[in-house]
Design a protein around this motif. Sequence first.
Motif, mmCIF file in Angstrom:
data_model
loop_
_atom_site.group_PDB
_atom_site.id
_atom_site.type_symbol
_atom_site.label_atom_id
_atom_site.label_comp_id
_atom_site.label_asym_id
_atom_site.label_seq_id
_atom_site.Cartn_x
_atom_site.Cartn_y
_atom_site.Cartn_z
ATOM 1 N N ALA A 1 42.508 47.675 41.904
ATOM 2 C CA ALA A 1 42.212 46.127 41.800
ATOM 3 C C ALA A 1 43.020 45.407 42.695
ATOM 4 N N SER A 2 42.304 44.452 43.383
ATOM 5 C CA SER A 2 42.812 43.298 44.117
ATOM 6 C C SER A 2 43.321 41.823 43.691
ATOM 7 N N GLY A 3 42.601 41.523 42.549
ATOM 8 C CA GLY A 3 42.682 40.214 42.191
ATOM 9 C C GLY A 3 43.429 39.939 40.784
ATOM 10 N N THR A 4 42.677 38.803 40.173
ATOM 11 C CA THR A 4 43.264 38.503 39.041
ATOM 12 C C THR A 4 43.372 39.726 37.749
ATOM 13 N N GLY A 5 42.398 40.598 37.861
ATOM 14 C CA GLY A 5 42.371 41.697 37.070
ATOM 15 C C GLY A 5 41.942 41.418 35.582
ATOM 16 N N THR A 6 40.768 40.491 35.565
ATOM 17 C CA THR A 6 40.402 40.365 34.074
ATOM 18 C C THR A 6 39.471 41.657 33.577
ATOM 19 N N ASN A 7 38.895 42.462 34.577
ATOM 20 C CA ASN A 7 38.234 43.555 34.272
ATOM 21 C C ASN A 7 39.338 44.627 34.050
ATOM 22 N N LEU A 8 40.302 44.785 34.703
ATOM 23 C CA LEU A 8 41.514 45.703 34.306
ATOM 24 C C LEU A 8 41.905 45.358 32.583
ATOM 25 N N ALA A 9 42.044 44.081 32.408
ATOM 26 C CA ALA A 9 42.501 43.516 31.053
ATOM 27 C C ALA A 9 41.524 44.006 29.990
ATOM 28 N N GLY B 1 47.213 39.827 40.136
ATOM 29 C CA GLY B 1 47.648 39.865 38.837
ATOM 30 C C GLY B 1 47.468 41.111 38.093
ATOM 31 N N ALA B 2 46.647 41.970 38.552
ATOM 32 C CA ALA B 2 46.593 43.311 37.804
ATOM 33 C C ALA B 2 47.648 44.272 37.861
ATOM 34 N N LEU B 3 48.668 43.767 38.805
ATOM 35 C CA LEU B 3 49.824 44.484 38.637
ATOM 36 C C LEU B 3 51.017 44.353 37.562
ATOM 37 N N ASP B 4 50.697 42.996 36.978
ATOM 38 C CA ASP B 4 51.599 42.748 36.039
ATOM 39 C C ASP B 4 51.040 42.927 34.592
ATOM 40 N N LEU B 5 49.328 43.003 34.600
ATOM 41 C CA LEU B 5 48.900 43.336 33.576
ATOM 42 C C LEU B 5 49.036 44.569 33.205
ATOM 43 N N ALA B 6 48.965 45.507 34.322
ATOM 44 C CA ALA B 6 49.340 47.054 34.094
ATOM 45 C C ALA B 6 50.725 47.342 33.616
ATOM 46 N N ARG B 7 51.773 46.728 34.324
ATOM 47 C CA ARG B 7 53.240 46.871 33.903
ATOM 48 C C ARG B 7 53.373 46.428 32.373
ATOM 49 N N GLY B 8 52.734 45.496 32.062
ATOM 50 C CA GLY B 8 52.814 44.777 30.831
ATOM 51 C C GLY B 8 52.203 45.733 29.600
ATOM 52 N N ALA B 9 51.231 46.504 30.146
ATOM 53 C CA ALA B 9 50.595 47.656 29.064
ATOM 54 C C ALA B 9 51.332 48.949 29.329
ATOM 55 N N GLY B 10 52.266 49.055 29.987
ATOM 56 C CA GLY B 10 53.165 50.477 30.040
ATOM 57 C C GLY B 10 52.536 51.216 31.165
ATOM 58 N N VAL B 11 51.674 50.715 31.984
ATOM 59 C CA VAL B 11 51.015 51.727 32.900
ATOM 60 C C VAL B 11 51.557 51.575 33.923
ATOM 61 N N ASP B 12 51.689 52.666 34.816
ATOM 62 C CA ASP B 12 52.281 52.386 36.169
ATOM 63 C C ASP B 12 51.653 51.680 37.210
ATOM 64 N N ALA B 13 52.093 50.917 38.267
ATOM 65 C CA ALA B 13 51.373 50.226 38.782
ATOM 66 C C ALA B 13 52.066 50.153 40.329
ATOM 67 N N LYS B 14 51.260 50.324 41.459
ATOM 68 C CA LYS B 14 51.774 50.290 42.772
ATOM 69 C C LYS B 14 51.058 49.710 43.855
ATOM 70 N N VAL B 15 51.498 49.223 44.853
ATOM 71 C CA VAL B 15 51.028 48.542 45.875
ATOM 72 C C VAL B 15 50.810 49.234 46.929
ATOM 73 N N ILE B 16 49.733 49.629 47.724
ATOM 74 C CA ILE B 16 49.567 49.894 48.900
ATOM 75 C C ILE B 16 48.776 49.207 49.873
ATOM 76 N N ARG B 17 49.892 48.425 50.899
ATOM 77 C CA ARG B 17 49.145 47.437 51.701
ATOM 78 C C ARG B 17 48.241 48.051 52.953
ATOM 79 N N PHE B 18 47.063 47.390 53.058
ATOM 80 C CA PHE B 18 46.359 47.718 54.236
ATOM 81 C C PHE B 18 47.163 47.724 55.594
ATOM 82 N N SER B 19 48.052 46.253 55.591
ATOM 83 C CA SER B 19 48.462 46.343 56.857
ATOM 84 C C SER B 19 49.775 47.382 57.119
#
Length: 197
Positions: A8-16, A39-57
């Motif tokens: 997910a790249s964005g707010t993450g309402t579908n992830l929610a 926002g998806a990263l915080d949502l994941a962590r709040g639910a106890g799911v591992d979250a990671k960033v991999i930047r294109f750049s």
Amino acid sequence: MIDIAVLASGTGTNLAALLARPEVRDRIRLVLSDRPGAGALDLARGAGVDAKVIRFSDHPDRSSFSIALADAIEEAGAKGVVLAGFMRILSPAFVARFPGRILNIHPSLLPAFPGARAVESALEAGVAVTGVTVHFVDEEVDHGPIVVQEEVPVLSGDDPSTLHARIKEVEHRVYPEIVSAFVSGRLRLEGERVIWG
Ligand code: GRF
């Protein structure tokens, strides 16, 4: 049972919406984003799911970026990939790593209006009806065997924001149903055929 990674790249309402379904949440091994502020990263962590960033750049090209994503997904133990507003195009090699095991949701009735401006393009085209498509992902962008489509009417006075909000209401109902079936093995792809049951 199929463990999954959600991209997910964005707010993450579908992830929610996915996290709100226990049988889906329990199968999410990792949430990956290309954007540190997603926002998806915080949502994941709040639910106890591992979250990671991999930047294109941080990568020289799409191919090596896609390989880094695929490696992280496999290291997390996920066998399936669920795209939920991931705004980067994945390489054919990425798709080949998870054959028939990548789902995407798109805010139009594909093949109409592929791409990142699907909602705006539907409004510009003046269509009376647009909608939601859930499909298995192949090597082409916003393309592959369709699992389900649902129509959403375009109302007079709609702007991209009001129309997208109405589309997302449908997405949040439909995607958890489809992903629940996928992780439980009740939905799969055989060749080009979508198989239920
Ligand atoms: C959704 O409209 C989805 O169809 C598209 O990107 C959007 C993601 O929204 N692929 P959100 O981040 O889940 O709110």
